[in-house]
Design an enzyme around this catalytic site. Sequence first.
Site, PDB file in Angstrom:
ATOM      1  N   THR A 191       0.830  -1.224   0.000  1.00  0.00           N
ATOM      2  CA  THR A 191       0.000   0.000   0.000  1.00  0.00           C
ATOM      3  C   THR A 191       0.859   1.268   0.000  1.00  0.00           C
ATOM      4  OG1 THR A 191      -0.268   0.137   2.416  1.00  0.00           O
ATOM      5  CG2 THR A 191      -1.882  -1.175   1.203  1.00  0.00           C
ATOM      6  N   LEU A 237      -2.360   4.540  -0.972  1.00  0.00           N
ATOM      7  CA  LEU A 237      -3.760   4.109  -1.102  1.00  0.00           C
ATOM      8  C   LEU A 237      -3.972   2.841  -0.290  1.00  0.00           C
ATOM      9  CD1 LEU A 237      -4.067   4.842  -4.900  1.00  0.00           C
ATOM     10  CD2 LEU A 237      -5.458   5.888  -3.103  1.00  0.00           C
ATOM     11  N   HIS A 238      -3.907   2.987   1.042  1.00  0.00           N
ATOM     12  CA  HIS A 238      -3.960   1.793   1.886  1.00  0.00           C
ATOM     13  C   HIS A 238      -5.275   1.011   1.701  1.00  0.00           C
ATOM     14  CE1 HIS A 238      -0.401   3.238   3.918  1.00  0.00           C
ATOM     15  NE2 HIS A 238      -0.997   4.344   4.309  1.00  0.00           N
ATOM     16  N   ASP A 239      -6.369   1.587   2.186  1.00  0.00           N
ATOM     17  CA  ASP A 239      -7.632   0.843   2.189  1.00  0.00           C
ATOM     18  C   ASP A 239      -8.190   0.605   0.780  1.00  0.00           C
ATOM     19  OD1 ASP A 239      -7.308   0.879   4.898  1.00  0.00           O
ATOM     20  OD2 ASP A 239      -8.779   2.451   5.268  1.00  0.00           O
TER      21      ASP A 239
END
Length: 312
Positions: A191, A237-239
């Site tokens: 991520t 853009l982790h989630d």
Amino acid sequence: MRDVILDVDMGIDDAIAAMYLTTFAEVRIAAAGTVHGNVDAAGAARNVLRVFDLCDIDAPVAIGAARPLVRDLHLAPEVHGADGLGNVAPPASSREPSGESAPEQLVRLARSDPGRYEILATGPLTNLAVALVLEPRLPELVRAVTIMGGAAHGVGNMTPLAEANIWHDPEAARLVFAATWPLTMVGLDVTNVTRLEEQDLARLGRSPAPRAALAGRILVHYLDFYEMITSRRVCPLHDPLAAGILADPTLVTRSLDAEISVGLDEASRGMTIVDRRRDGGPVATDAPAAHRVVTEVDGRRFVEDLLTRLGA
Ligand code: BDR
Ligand code: CA
């Protein structure tokens, strides 16, 4: 049709993940539970309802764990804003949370149709841990679990060693990783390097599409935070990447199956310890709770898909 239960501490990137997921025709968001983390659990529920209104999603929203199992509560207004959505959230929804707790909702839905529901968890893992305590058969009752959290290679964003979701409630994460369910961990290895660059943000900023426009607005606060760290107006853009991998597993170009444990002492709090001794070896492992750890993705294809689906 795939039925997904969201478990979220709905901050800025959780909101983008949820908006993105609603664009897949083959995915139905069946319910959402909220948890402490970026914002308090009740505030996260308010944010989920706002996003659901925008996306025309009528699923029930249950408020979940107000605090970690053992540790003190810690919120992240500096990253996500006091309201969790960069202080520019759309108007409050006229809908209310259901009144059921998030772990009870999870258990009820899983029991109601074994093997039907998938979980996407993009916050601390307290609700999943409580649900496992309530219903020890939960791992057999859900189809799959995808989490954003942790890292395979000892990197952190909360501490030098710990990713935030796992750091918030390491005891809960330990229970979740010890359970024998089909779990995919999407961590900082992938991520952190899957980013919105300046030109991507410009696309979002120009778009009149409701999802893209809301993403562009709430991202301003998130970018302010990341700019302080990286000196650039770009963000990870982790989630959204975890949502993308749930919806389209072909985005994963490399992964390993490994047991995952979690550091609990002061220095290692929230560090995911991924046993990589089998890396490069056979994919299948006989370890009782081996989980899939994503280590490489087709990041550019994902970002293009995200922008397109949001309407940018
Ligand atoms: C995770 O922590 C939260 O701030 C984000 O929403 C994401 O789920 C990244 O470490
Ligand atoms: Ca989150």
